[in-house]
Write a protein that holds these residues in place. Structure first.
Motif, mmCIF file in Angstrom:
data_model
loop_
_atom_site.group_PDB
_atom_site.id
_atom_site.type_symbol
_atom_site.label_atom_id
_atom_site.label_comp_id
_atom_site.label_asym_id
_atom_site.label_seq_id
_atom_site.Cartn_x
_atom_site.Cartn_y
_atom_site.Cartn_z
ATOM 1 N N UNK A 1 20.850 45.700 18.218
ATOM 2 C CA UNK A 1 19.832 44.729 17.814
ATOM 3 C C UNK A 1 20.135 44.211 16.406
ATOM 4 N N UNK A 2 20.157 42.885 16.269
ATOM 5 C CA UNK A 2 20.317 42.242 14.960
ATOM 6 C C UNK A 2 18.963 42.265 14.267
ATOM 7 N N UNK A 3 18.943 42.804 13.027
ATOM 8 C CA UNK A 3 17.665 42.914 12.309
ATOM 9 C C UNK A 3 17.657 42.067 11.033
ATOM 10 N N UNK A 4 18.571 41.111 10.943
ATOM 11 C CA UNK A 4 18.590 40.206 9.796
ATOM 12 C C UNK A 4 19.861 40.360 8.975
ATOM 13 N N UNK A 5 20.263 39.267 8.342
ATOM 14 C CA UNK A 5 21.497 39.207 7.550
ATOM 15 C C UNK A 5 22.642 39.799 8.378
ATOM 16 N N UNK A 6 23.380 40.724 7.806
ATOM 17 C CA UNK A 6 24.475 41.374 8.535
ATOM 18 C C UNK A 6 24.086 42.789 8.938
ATOM 19 N N UNK A 7 22.815 43.016 9.226
ATOM 20 C CA UNK A 7 22.311 44.349 9.535
ATOM 21 C C UNK A 7 21.968 44.468 11.023
ATOM 22 N N UNK A 8 22.348 45.611 11.573
ATOM 23 C CA UNK A 8 22.106 45.888 12.985
ATOM 24 C C UNK A 8 21.586 47.308 13.125
ATOM 25 N N UNK A 9 20.929 47.561 14.224
ATOM 26 C CA UNK A 9 20.482 48.903 14.579
ATOM 27 C C UNK A 9 20.857 49.118 16.039
ATOM 28 N N UNK A 10 21.204 50.357 16.385
ATOM 29 C CA UNK A 10 21.481 50.711 17.773
ATOM 30 C C UNK A 10 20.308 51.536 18.284
ATOM 31 N N UNK A 11 19.793 51.155 19.430
ATOM 32 C CA UNK A 11 18.649 51.847 20.030
ATOM 33 C C UNK A 11 19.082 52.546 21.310
ATOM 34 N N UNK A 12 18.496 53.710 21.568
ATOM 35 C CA UNK A 12 18.600 54.327 22.895
ATOM 36 C C UNK A 12 17.182 54.382 23.451
ATOM 37 N N UNK A 13 16.971 53.637 24.522
ATOM 38 C CA UNK A 13 15.649 53.497 25.125
ATOM 39 C C UNK A 13 15.689 54.103 26.523
#
Length: 98
Positions: free
Chosen positions: A57-69
């Motif tokens: 998931x892109x969370x703004x600027x060049x920042x991302x997070x990986x989720x396990x759902x």
């Protein structure tokens, strides 16, 4: 796809975005911050006793997070749950099992 083996990476779909949005508040609570940008860009899925979704998931600027759902089997009638996540990820970081 083999049962238990994660799929290969795929571009995010409308369903992937919907799944990410449903657990966004869980992530915001755990991180104690709001994410004004929350755009799913890639995902993998894994069939277990339900389905694990690994979503970049892109969370703004060049920042991302990986989720396990985790999505339980339909007859269990349980909401999606954020099983785990990884912060401080980059656009080119591979989406792997965690």
């Amino acid at each position: 796809m083999l049962c238990g083996a994660p799929s290969g990476p795929q571009p995010a779909t409308a369903e992937t975005q919907h799944i990410a949005e449903q657990v966004k508040s869980q992530l915001e609570e755990k991180e104690n911050k709001k994410f004004p940008v929350f755009d799913a860009v890639e995902f993998k899925s894994q069939v277990v006793a339900g389905t694990n979704f690994f979503i970049k998931v892109h969370i703004g600027d060049n920042h991302f997070v990986h989720l396990r759902v985790f999505r339980s089997l339909p007859h269990e009638n349980k909401p999606l749950s954020l099983s785990d996540y990884q912060i401080n990820k980059a656009k080119d970081d591979e989406l792997t099992y965690f």
